[in-house]
Design an enzyme around this catalytic site. Structure first.
Site, PDB file in Angstrom:
ATOM      1  N   ASN A 199      19.641  38.784  27.874  1.00  0.00           N
ATOM      2  CA  ASN A 199      19.860  38.209  29.200  1.00  0.00           C
ATOM      3  C   ASN A 199      21.171  37.447  29.351  1.00  0.00           C
ATOM      4  O   ASN A 199      21.443  36.897  30.409  1.00  0.00           O
ATOM      5  CB  ASN A 199      18.692  37.296  29.575  1.00  0.00           C
ATOM      6  CG  ASN A 199      17.415  38.081  29.776  1.00  0.00           C
ATOM      7  OD1 ASN A 199      17.439  39.236  30.192  1.00  0.00           O
ATOM      8  ND2 ASN A 199      16.291  37.473  29.458  1.00  0.00           N
ATOM      9  N   CYS A 200      21.983  37.389  28.319  1.00  0.00           N
ATOM     10  CA  CYS A 200      23.262  36.671  28.363  1.00  0.00           C
ATOM     11  C   CYS A 200      24.251  37.437  29.247  1.00  0.00           C
ATOM     12  O   CYS A 200      24.438  38.642  29.089  1.00  0.00           O
ATOM     13  CB  CYS A 200      23.809  36.535  26.943  1.00  0.00           C
ATOM     14  SG  CYS A 200      25.489  35.910  26.854  1.00  0.00           S
ATOM     15  N   ASP A 201      24.898  36.743  30.175  1.00  0.00           N
ATOM     16  CA  ASP A 201      25.847  37.391  31.081  1.00  0.00           C
ATOM     17  C   ASP A 201      27.022  38.017  30.339  1.00  0.00           C
ATOM     18  O   ASP A 201      27.477  39.109  30.696  1.00  0.00           O
ATOM     19  CB  ASP A 201      26.372  36.395  32.122  1.00  0.00           C
ATOM     20  CG  ASP A 201      25.322  36.022  33.154  1.00  0.00           C
ATOM     21  OD1 ASP A 201      24.346  36.789  33.334  1.00  0.00           O
ATOM     22  OD2 ASP A 201      25.473  34.961  33.791  1.00  0.00           O
TER      23      ASP A 201
END
Length: 115
Positions: A10-12
């Site tokens: 989920n890290c941009d």
């Protein structure tokens, strides 16, 4: 060429790096170290290759929430222990490729490495 891609789903920044690799048609094996953990031996290899200062994400929320005592006197062993216990403290992504290791995402560095 298949590369090993380590990060948090989920890290941009991980999403940007994965999108860039996908657009270039570069295959990778993804390892979510928040869900799957990080192998301490692999982490030590990364530290030997790029240095713990490069790998430890001091700007992230997880690191900033640490007690001051944990933030003081950090060396390679302490950094490795912190990152093993809380993989969110590893700067993302980490990419292992035949020529070495990339940490973080920058399109120009990726292009210079893979294109």
């Amino acid at each position: 060429m298949t590369i090993a891609f380590y990060g948090i789903r989920n890290c941009d920044t991980v999403k940007k790096a994965r999108a860039w690799l996908d657009e270039q048609g570069i295959a990778y094996d993804f390892h979510d170290f928040k869900a799957e953990g990080v192998d301490p031996a692999r982490l030590m290899h990364w530290i030997e290759q790029v240095g713990w200062e490069t790998l430890l994400n001091r700007r992230g929320t997880t690191f900033r929430k640490l007690p001051d005592s944990d933030k003081q006197g950090i060396d390679a062993d302490k950094a490795a222990a912190l990152m093993t216990a809380q993989p969110s403290m590893i700067k993302r992504p980490v990419i292992e490729h035949p020529g070495g290791i990339l940490v973080g995402f920058a399109a120009d560095r990726y292009a210079a490495t893979f294109c």
